[in-house]
Design an enzyme around this catalytic site. Structure first.
Site, PDB file in Angstrom:
ATOM      1  N   ILE A  29       0.821  -1.209   0.000  1.00 23.86           N
ATOM      2  CA  ILE A  29       0.000   0.000   0.000  1.00 23.86           C
ATOM      3  C   ILE A  29       0.857   1.263   0.000  1.00 23.86           C
ATOM      4  CG2 ILE A  29      -2.004  -1.118   1.033  1.00 23.86           C
ATOM      5  CD1 ILE A  29      -1.270   0.107   3.713  1.00 23.86           C
ATOM      6  N   ASP A  76      16.287   3.260   6.850  1.00 21.22           N
ATOM      7  CA  ASP A  76      16.228   1.964   7.510  1.00 21.22           C
ATOM      8  C   ASP A  76      15.686   2.186   8.919  1.00 21.22           C
ATOM      9  OD1 ASP A  76      16.496  -0.502   8.651  1.00 21.22           O
ATOM     10  OD2 ASP A  76      18.652  -0.702   8.280  1.00 21.22           O
ATOM     11  N   ASN A 103       4.046   4.838   6.752  1.00 21.34           N
ATOM     12  CA  ASN A 103       3.372   3.631   6.284  1.00 21.34           C
ATOM     13  C   ASN A 103       4.150   2.342   6.540  1.00 21.34           C
ATOM     14  OD1 ASN A 103       1.742   1.996   4.019  1.00 21.34           O
ATOM     15  ND2 ASN A 103       3.914   1.896   3.510  1.00 21.34           N
ATOM     16  N   TYR A 181       3.207  -7.172  17.755  1.00 17.01           N
ATOM     17  CA  TYR A 181       2.657  -6.375  16.657  1.00 17.01           C
ATOM     18  C   TYR A 181       1.476  -5.538  17.140  1.00 17.01           C
ATOM     19  CZ  TYR A 181       0.382  -5.229  12.218  1.00 17.01           C
ATOM     20  OH  TYR A 181      -0.209  -4.561  11.167  1.00 17.01           O
ATOM     21  N   LYS A 185       1.120  -1.379  17.105  1.00 17.93           N
ATOM     22  CA  LYS A 185       0.037  -0.673  16.400  1.00 17.93           C
ATOM     23  C   LYS A 185      -0.746   0.236  17.360  1.00 17.93           C
ATOM     24  CE  LYS A 185       1.429  -1.067  13.223  1.00 17.93           C
ATOM     25  NZ  LYS A 185       1.630  -0.219  12.011  1.00 17.93           N
TER      26      LYS A 185
END
Length: 314
Positions: A29, A76, A103, A181, A185
């Site tokens: 995306i 990076d 992103n 994860y 988020k």
């Protein structure tokens, strides 16, 4: 989950004169986002870890859009020094920055530490973007009507009960790969919450979003951590995923739609396709957001020195 498609590529306004950075703009995306922004005449920087993949994406975007104002920016996110250098490289160009799309990300990877000794999902998904954003912030604030877009996920809803387990961040046994994860988020949502508070009175619109469950390379981390036995399940799940083109729509909405300014959307959380939603209670916890900010700032100072933020977010 199915959403009404209320935003599309053709609703992106002309972006002539706008300068944009898309992290992870070489694939998925991120690539679609960079491509469509370039198509609408923005000057786009594709920020990517490797020059090979980044330059290839730049050439493909140029070919598909017939636009030349597309460049590669080495970034990076696993190295705070690389993040600092990327920001300095961009700032040396003396350009404005109207749109920053944070992103890039990794998902459910095996436990690993960044080059700075920080758990990698937290380091890449949150801390690298935190540093990159703050180093660029004076330029963003000086640019006319700017946007910061932080790509989170509905996965933040499954973060640990504490929200962010600061003391156990580098403990490989504290959380499994998916939980790490989820935590990262949630950090994206909390960073947006606190950053938006600090941007009060400015012309910068900062929002976070869930892009959808998308068929991209992001699942490679799952296979790497859980083994090849999970491949058939990952493959089956792709039938319920949306395309990268559709997955990019919500961040493109946040980055470009006139509605963001017209409706004064600041510090909001969006779901496909440009709908305002609500994060979980932890994602609205201002105390936790401030704690994450202070923790992130202190951790970066510990790694790069106290003067790293001397010229940022002034």
């Amino acid at each position: 989950m199915f959403w009404k498609k209320r935003f599309s590529f053709d609703k992106i306004p002309d972006l002539s004169g706008k300068v944009v950075i898309v992290t992870g703009g070489n694939t998925g995306i991120g690539f679609v986002t960079a491509r469509e922004l370039a198509r609408k005449n923005a000057h786009v920087f594709v920020a990517s870890r490797t020059s090979e993949r980044g330059e290839r994406a730049v050439e493909l975007i140029k070919k598909e859009t017939n636009k030349d104002a597309v460049e590669f920016l080495q970034l990076d996110l696993k190295s705070l020094n690389s993040v600092k250098l990327a920001a300095e490289t961009f700032l040396a160009r003396k350009l404005p920055l109207h749109i920053l799309v944070n992103n890039a990300g990794i998902m459910a990877t095996p436990f690993e530490k960044t080059s700075d000794g920080i758990q990698d999902q937290f380091g890449v998904n949150h801390l690298g973007h935190f540093l990159f954003t703050l180093l660029l912030l004076p330029t963003i604030k000086a640019s006319d009507s700017a946007r910061i877009v932080n790509v989170s996920s509905m996965a933040h809803e499954r973060a640990p009960p504490a929200g962010i387990e600061f003391e156990k961040l580098n403990d490989p046994n504290a959380l499994n790969s998916f939980q790490r994860y989820y935590q990262s988020k949630l950090a994206n949502v909390l960073f947006t919450l606190e950053l938006n508070k600090r941007l009060s009175g400015t012309n910068v619109y900062c929002n976070s979003l869930h892009p959808g469950i998308i068929k991209t390379e992001l699942t490679r981390g799952v296979v790497a951590d859980w083994g090849s036995w999970i491949k058939p399940f990952v493959y089956i799940s792709t039938f319920f995923m949306i395309t990268a083109d559709d997955g990019a729509l919500t961040q493109l909405y946040c980055a470009t739609s006139p509605e963001i300014e017209e409706k004064n959307f600041r510090g909001k959380y969006f779901v496909p396709y440009g709908e305002v939603s609500e994060p979980i209670a932890q994602g609205k916890d201002e105390e936790l957001a401030k704690k994450l900010w202070d923790f992130s700032e202190n951790l970066i100072k510990e790694k790069l020195g106290d003067d790293v933020f001397s010229k940022s977010y002034a």
